[in-house]
Design a protein around this motif. Structure first.
Motif, PDB file in Angstrom:
ATOM      1  N   TRP A   1     -40.467  -2.812  23.888  1.00 41.06           N
ATOM      2  CA  TRP A   1     -42.478  -2.541  24.500  1.00 41.06           C
ATOM      3  C   TRP A   1     -42.550  -1.795  25.744  1.00 41.06           C
ATOM      4  CZ3 TRP A   1     -46.620  -4.884  22.626  1.00 41.06           C
ATOM      5  CH2 TRP A   1     -46.250  -6.086  21.757  1.00 41.06           C
ATOM      6  N   HIS A   2     -43.650  -0.846  26.048  1.00 43.59           N
ATOM      7  CA  HIS A   2     -44.181   0.097  26.495  1.00 43.59           C
ATOM      8  C   HIS A   2     -45.524  -0.522  27.251  1.00 43.59           C
ATOM      9  CE1 HIS A   2     -41.132   2.945  26.487  1.00 43.59           C
ATOM     10  NE2 HIS A   2     -41.080   2.255  24.893  1.00 43.59           N
ATOM     11  N   ASN A   3     -45.447  -0.990  28.218  1.00 39.86           N
ATOM     12  CA  ASN A   3     -47.567  -1.302  28.676  1.00 39.86           C
ATOM     13  C   ASN A   3     -47.538  -0.460  30.015  1.00 39.86           C
ATOM     14  OD1 ASN A   3     -46.260  -4.077  27.170  1.00 39.86           O
ATOM     15  ND2 ASN A   3     -45.004  -4.669  29.212  1.00 39.86           N
ATOM     16  N   ILE A   4     -48.391  -0.098  29.644  1.00 37.62           N
ATOM     17  CA  ILE A   4     -49.004   1.180  30.639  1.00 37.62           C
ATOM     18  C   ILE A   4     -50.547   0.563  31.458  1.00 37.62           C
ATOM     19  CG2 ILE A   4     -47.426   2.587  29.120  1.00 37.62           C
ATOM     20  CD1 ILE A   4     -50.008   3.768  27.797  1.00 37.62           C
ATOM     21  N   SER A   5     -50.723   1.014  32.130  1.00 37.88           N
ATOM     22  CA  SER A   5     -52.150   1.283  31.986  1.00 37.88           C
ATOM     23  C   SER A   5     -53.265   2.716  32.246  1.00 37.88           C
ATOM     24  CB  SER A   5     -52.647   0.712  34.078  1.00 37.88           C
ATOM     25  OG  SER A   5     -52.077  -0.755  33.647  1.00 37.88           O
ATOM     26  N   VAL A   6     -54.645   2.713  31.210  1.00 32.98           N
ATOM     27  CA  VAL A   6     -55.310   3.400  31.164  1.00 32.98           C
ATOM     28  C   VAL A   6     -56.039   3.257  32.134  1.00 32.98           C
ATOM     29  CG1 VAL A   6     -56.401   4.481  29.515  1.00 32.98           C
ATOM     30  CG2 VAL A   6     -54.561   3.973  28.863  1.00 32.98           C
ATOM     31  N   SER A   7     -56.858   4.255  33.104  1.00 32.89           N
ATOM     32  CA  SER A   7     -57.625   4.505  34.050  1.00 32.89           C
ATOM     33  C   SER A   7     -58.718   5.795  33.885  1.00 32.89           C
ATOM     34  CB  SER A   7     -56.984   5.223  35.425  1.00 32.89           C
ATOM     35  OG  SER A   7     -59.007   5.026  36.298  1.00 32.89           O
TER      36      SER A   7
ATOM     37  N   PRO B   1     -70.403  11.292  31.356  1.00 33.09           N
ATOM     38  CA  PRO B   1     -69.010  11.011  30.831  1.00 33.09           C
ATOM     39  C   PRO B   1     -67.873  10.725  31.497  1.00 33.09           C
ATOM     40  CG  PRO B   1     -69.626  13.466  31.415  1.00 33.09           C
ATOM     41  CD  PRO B   1     -71.194  12.494  31.968  1.00 33.09           C
ATOM     42  N   VAL B   2     -67.066   9.853  30.147  1.00 29.23           N
ATOM     43  CA  VAL B   2     -66.007   9.339  31.197  1.00 29.23           C
ATOM     44  C   VAL B   2     -64.193   9.926  30.849  1.00 29.23           C
ATOM     45  CG1 VAL B   2     -64.777   7.713  31.040  1.00 29.23           C
ATOM     46  CG2 VAL B   2     -67.092   7.405  31.359  1.00 29.23           C
ATOM     47  N   ARG B   3     -63.602  10.761  31.543  1.00 32.30           N
ATOM     48  CA  ARG B   3     -62.330  11.094  31.281  1.00 32.30           C
ATOM     49  C   ARG B   3     -61.290   9.979  31.692  1.00 32.30           C
ATOM     50  NH1 ARG B   3     -59.637  13.138  35.479  1.00 32.30           N
ATOM     51  NH2 ARG B   3     -60.820  13.038  37.794  1.00 32.30           N
ATOM     52  N   TYR B   4     -60.209  10.202  31.086  1.00 33.71           N
ATOM     53  CA  TYR B   4     -59.130   9.091  31.057  1.00 33.71           C
ATOM     54  C   TYR B   4     -57.722  10.050  31.496  1.00 33.71           C
ATOM     55  CZ  TYR B   4     -62.296   7.055  27.180  1.00 33.71           C
ATOM     56  OH  TYR B   4     -63.373   6.489  27.115  1.00 33.71           O
ATOM     57  N   MET B   5     -56.788   8.848  32.339  1.00 34.23           N
ATOM     58  CA  MET B   5     -55.816   9.504  32.706  1.00 34.23           C
ATOM     59  C   MET B   5     -54.592   8.387  32.703  1.00 34.23           C
ATOM     60  SD  MET B   5     -56.342   9.713  36.509  1.00 34.23           S
ATOM     61  CE  MET B   5     -54.483   9.651  36.494  1.00 34.23           C
ATOM     62  N   ILE B   6     -52.919   8.379  32.409  1.00 31.16           N
ATOM     63  CA  ILE B   6     -52.464   6.982  32.566  1.00 31.16           C
ATOM     64  C   ILE B   6     -51.557   7.439  34.028  1.00 31.16           C
ATOM     65  CG2 ILE B   6     -50.058   5.972  31.879  1.00 31.16           C
ATOM     66  CD1 ILE B   6     -50.882   7.917  29.096  1.00 31.16           C
ATOM     67  N   PRO B   7     -52.044   6.146  35.196  1.00 30.77           N
ATOM     68  CA  PRO B   7     -51.139   6.416  36.072  1.00 30.77           C
ATOM     69  C   PRO B   7     -50.305   6.294  36.326  1.00 30.77           C
ATOM     70  CG  PRO B   7     -53.089   4.768  36.156  1.00 30.77           C
ATOM     71  CD  PRO B   7     -52.763   4.777  34.527  1.00 30.77           C
ATOM     72  N   ARG B   8     -49.144   7.050  36.915  1.00 31.09           N
ATOM     73  CA  ARG B   8     -47.864   7.613  36.411  1.00 31.09           C
ATOM     74  C   ARG B   8     -47.063   6.424  36.870  1.00 31.09           C
ATOM     75  NH1 ARG B   8     -46.910  10.344  32.600  1.00 31.09           N
ATOM     76  NH2 ARG B   8     -49.248   9.919  31.998  1.00 31.09           N
ATOM     77  N   TYR B   9     -46.689   5.693  38.133  1.00 28.74           N
ATOM     78  CA  TYR B   9     -46.444   4.060  38.098  1.00 28.74           C
ATOM     79  C   TYR B   9     -46.425   3.755  37.472  1.00 28.74           C
ATOM     80  CZ  TYR B   9     -50.547   2.218  38.944  1.00 28.74           C
ATOM     81  OH  TYR B   9     -51.952   1.446  39.140  1.00 28.74           O
ATOM     82  N   THR B  10     -47.216   3.559  35.931  1.00 29.24           N
ATOM     83  CA  THR B  10     -47.012   2.533  34.881  1.00 29.24           C
ATOM     84  C   THR B  10     -46.601   3.326  33.805  1.00 29.24           C
ATOM     85  OG1 THR B  10     -49.676   3.769  34.142  1.00 29.24           O
ATOM     86  CG2 THR B  10     -48.920   1.637  35.157  1.00 29.24           C
ATOM     87  N   ASP B  11     -46.471   4.681  33.760  1.00 31.91           N
ATOM     88  CA  ASP B  11     -45.281   5.219  32.850  1.00 31.91           C
ATOM     89  C   ASP B  11     -44.421   6.248  33.977  1.00 31.91           C
ATOM     90  OD1 ASP B  11     -44.341   6.161  30.575  1.00 31.91           O
ATOM     91  OD2 ASP B  11     -46.421   7.192  30.060  1.00 31.91           O
TER      92      ASP B  11
ATOM     93  N   PHE C   1     -43.738   8.882  28.906  1.00 35.42           N
ATOM     94  CA  PHE C   1     -43.007   8.935  27.337  1.00 35.42           C
ATOM     95  C   PHE C   1     -44.674   9.530  26.828  1.00 35.42           C
ATOM     96  CE2 PHE C   1     -40.427   5.945  28.767  1.00 35.42           C
ATOM     97  CZ  PHE C   1     -39.002   6.540  28.022  1.00 35.42           C
ATOM     98  N   PHE C   2     -46.091   9.101  27.502  1.00 35.61           N
ATOM     99  CA  PHE C   2     -46.883   8.877  26.655  1.00 35.61           C
ATOM    100  C   PHE C   2     -48.059   9.637  27.740  1.00 35.61           C
ATOM    101  CE2 PHE C   2     -45.297   4.302  26.049  1.00 35.61           C
ATOM    102  CZ  PHE C   2     -45.305   4.830  24.526  1.00 35.61           C
ATOM    103  N   THR C   3     -49.275  10.603  26.239  1.00 37.93           N
ATOM    104  CA  THR C   3     -50.407  10.920  27.260  1.00 37.93           C
ATOM    105  C   THR C   3     -50.987  11.186  26.376  1.00 37.93           C
ATOM    106  OG1 THR C   3     -51.093  13.052  27.491  1.00 37.93           O
ATOM    107  CG2 THR C   3     -49.502  13.073  25.951  1.00 37.93           C
ATOM    108  N   ILE C   4     -52.851  11.069  26.939  1.00 41.39           N
ATOM    109  CA  ILE C   4     -53.536  10.859  26.388  1.00 41.39           C
ATOM    110  C   ILE C   4     -55.279  12.335  26.414  1.00 41.39           C
ATOM    111  CG2 ILE C   4     -54.795   9.857  28.738  1.00 41.39           C
ATOM    112  CD1 ILE C   4     -56.678   7.477  27.093  1.00 41.39           C
ATOM    113  N   SER C   5     -56.173  12.207  25.510  1.00 46.51           N
ATOM    114  CA  SER C   5     -56.263  13.423  25.493  1.00 46.51           C
ATOM    115  C   SER C   5     -58.245  12.813  26.153  1.00 46.51           C
ATOM    116  CB  SER C   5     -56.770  13.242  24.449  1.00 46.51           C
ATOM    117  OG  SER C   5     -57.130  12.311  23.117  1.00 46.51           O
ATOM    118  N   GLU C   6     -58.707  13.936  25.722  1.00 42.34           N
ATOM    119  CA  GLU C   6     -60.613  13.160  26.605  1.00 42.34           C
ATOM    120  C   GLU C   6     -61.016  12.058  25.918  1.00 42.34           C
ATOM    121  OE1 GLU C   6     -62.591  16.711  27.536  1.00 42.34           O
ATOM    122  OE2 GLU C   6     -60.807  18.033  28.764  1.00 42.34           O
ATOM    123  N   ASP C   7     -60.376  12.290  24.606  1.00 40.74           N
ATOM    124  CA  ASP C   7     -61.149  11.202  24.130  1.00 40.74           C
ATOM    125  C   ASP C   7     -60.845   9.966  23.609  1.00 40.74           C
ATOM    126  OD1 ASP C   7     -59.443  11.727  22.512  1.00 40.74           O
ATOM    127  OD2 ASP C   7     -60.835  12.233  20.245  1.00 40.74           O
TER     128      ASP C   7
END
Length: 623
Positions: free
Chosen positions: A277-283, A241-251, A255-261
């Motif tokens: 524009w908000h340019n973020i990364s999701v890991s 399984p895979v979990r997600y997160m937004i690196p803080r240095y990109t946001d 402004f945003f948060t990401i759930s497990e799905d």
């Protein structure tokens, strides 16, 4: 095939019988070579000699006179014959099938394996060129030749994926570039080999479905508004399984948060006018395994909402001449809106209700997002009123519609006959009467420099006037004063006054003594025995000098050093100099010193004892 010719010589007379008739024969080198008996030409005896089997041969040739008959003399020579190489051998792979493997995490350009075809020929005859001629992996791999080892190097051209394809097959051909036409029938001069490459599984990070994501969200949307969903999966066989997160240095502002799905939501309302524009990364991180992660770019655009009121586009101030004619346009106003309306943006203008019926100015909406201000009367005067304030309402065509009231300032100015403005009672158009900031800074800098110069000058002057430091414990009398005047010797008693040198201040007049006369005086010890003749003279002299020093107001204090250069008349002791006493012995009787009083007691003790040598006299009692 002729190899070479050997020739022997015989010194015998060739005309005399067979003594000089030579016959050649081969003693060593058969069955590979032979020699002609009469000429000495060496020839090959076998066809198709193989250099790869044997390269060098040692041949012994004999020359015998008497026509080779019995009784003839002979001589021999050694001949070394070397076979040169020709391209008569094709290249050959030691194996027909080669097995190799490559991990799926290898990057293009990395080496997978090597193979080499053998060719026993030498130099250019043994060169082998390699190429891929067939196989399902011909697009995934590439082949090159190592110039030093002459090996075929298989490299990865594209990254392989274990989950997509687990094995590849290649067919390699090795051939000679230089072929001898004489031996074409011995060909073909090439060989082929098959390579089977197995792809090894590696623990890879998760892979996103899309290389990048772009979402949109309306500004001012409440907290928790969904923005979009990203998706990644583990491509390994384990499929963790895979979990997600937004690196803080990109946001940074979060402004945003990401759930497990993988659903991205807002944490607060967004403002398009602040940041479009908000340019973020999701890991995406694999749960289990080696916790490898991968990142994807997510671009979020904030959609515009009509939440800003229009306002004047330029300076909200107009200038008007006193003698302006009624009905003249004195200003054309326009508006701007921070909201993104594009070509659909349109503004309407009107006077505020409180000034809609004024007698001075009127407004006309030009229906092109501009409005013109007209004068209704004449006779304006700066002395009566120099400033007029006109509130103007501006409305946009957004949904919902936004409006605002902006004030236009009209100033009355004096103009010439050509309506050229001469002056206005307005502070922003008058230069300030004071000094500029740059001038004030320059003046302050000059003052600081002058103060620094004055302080430095005073410090230098004070340093020059500072006297030499004299320590309190140092005695001034120990200083040596040198005079360049030459005296007249011991007989010169009039050259200078010793009292003046001892007390220079007393030379200008009477100075009272600064000390007191000591109250206690040492009593005079009565002399033991009868005094020596002429001893009274020295005693009286000393007493007299002491009395004069006590009564003289200009004499030094009582604790000063007094020097007496008088030894008395007719002294039996002679000179008391220590210079003579070092080298001479004295037999004189110094017992008479006992009668000289207590001041000579120490001297009497030193010289009154027999068998004592006088080496030095230095007593403070004789001063």
């Amino acid at each position: 095939t002729s190899v070479m010719q050997v020739t022997a010589t015989d010194a015998d007379d060739p005309t005399y019988g067979n003594s000089a008739r030579l016959v050649y024969s081969i003693l060593q080198g058969q069955p590979y070579f032979s020699v002609e008996p009469q000429t000495g030409i060496i020839r090959t005896a076998l066809p198709n000699m193989d250099r790869e089997a044997r390269q060098e041969y040692d041949v012994v040739i004999q020359a015998k006179d008497m026509g080779g008959h019995m009784g003839g003399l002979s001589g021999t020579t050694d001949v070394k014959i070397t076979l040169t190489d020709v391209n008569d051998n094709p290249p050959k792979f030691p194996q027909s099938v080669y097995s190799m493997s490559v991990s799926e995490d290898k990057v293009p350009g990395e080496e997978v394996g090597r193979l080499k075809a053998k060719d026993p020929d030498l130099e250019d005859n043994g060169l082998v060129n390699y190429r891929l001629i067939d196989g399902d992996g011909i697009s995934m791999f590439e082949l090159s030749t190592n110039s030093e080892t002459r090996e075929a190097v298989i490299k990865l051209r594209k990254q392989v994926d274990f989950e997509t394809k687990r094995s590849y097959t290649l067919k390699v051909e090795g051939s000679n570039p230089h072929i001898d036409p004489r031996f074409l029938a011995w060909g073909p001069y090439k060989d082929e080999a098959t390579i089977k490459i197995a792809v090894e599984d590696a623990d890879e990070p998760p892979v996103f479905i899309a290389p990048t994501y772009t979402f949109e969200v309306e500004e001012n949307a409440p907290q928790g508004t969904p923005v979009g969903r990203v998706h990644a999966k583990d491509t390994d066989v384990a499929n963790n399984p895979v979990r997600y997160m937004i690196p803080r240095y990109t946001d940074v502002d979060q402004f945003f948060t990401i759930s497990e799905d993988g659903m991205i939501t807002t944490t607060r309302p967004l403002d398009r006018e602040t940041q479009l524009w908000h340019n973020i990364s999701v890991s995406a991180i694999e749960i289990g395994g080696h916790h490898q992660d991968t990142k994807v770019r997510v671009n979020i655009k904030v959609k515009d909402v009509n939440d800003n009121s229009p306002e004047f586009a330029t300076n909200n101030e107009a200038l008007m001449c006193e003698n302006v004619a009624p009905g003249k346009v004195i200003e054309t106003v326009s508006a701007v809106d921070k909201d993104e309306m594009g070509h659909r943006q349109h503004f309407t203008f009107s006077l505020a209700p409180e000034v809609a019926h004024n007698q001075n100015f009127s407004l006309k909406d030009n229906r092109d997002s501009t409005a013109s201000i007209y004068v209704l009367r004449k006779g304006f005067s700066r002395l009566t009123q120099d400033v007029y304030y006109i509130p103007i309402e501006i409305n946009d065509n957004g949904f919902p519609s936004m409006s605002s009231t902006n004030t236009l300032t009209i100033r009355v100015c004096s103009c010439d006959s050509k309506d050229t403005i001469l002056s206005c009672n307005v502070e922003p158009y008058v230069l300030p009467a004071g000094l500029s900031t740059g001038a004030l800074i320059a003046i302050l800098a000059c003052i600081v420099i002058l103060l620094a110069i004055v302080v430095l000058f005073v410090a230098l002057r004070r340093q020059k006037k500072e006297p030499l430091i004299v320590f309190e414990e140092e005695d001034i009398r120990e200083n040596i004063i040198t005079y360049d005047d030459e005296g007249g010797g011991e007989e010169d008693t009039e050259a200078f006054d010793i009292a003046t040198l001892q007390n220079p201040d007393g030379a200008n007049g009477f100075l009272p003594r600064k000390d007191i006369k000591p109250e206690l005086q040492y009593p005079i010890r009565p002399g033991i025995g009868r005094p020596v003749p002429n001893s009274v003279d020295v005693d009286d002299f000393i007493k007299t000098r002491i009395a004069e020093a006590d009564s003289d107001p200009t004499a030094p204090p009582y604790d000063s050093i007094q020097i007496y250069g008088y030894e008395g008349r007719g002294s039996l002791a002679g000179s008391l100099s220590s210079l003579e006493s070092v080298t001479t012995e004295s037999d004189l009787d110094y017992d008479y010193l006992q009668s000289w009083g207590p001041r000579f007691r120490k001297l009497a003790d030193l010289y009154g004892t027999k068998d004592c040598s006088i080496h030095d006299v230095d007593d403070g009692d004789d001063s």
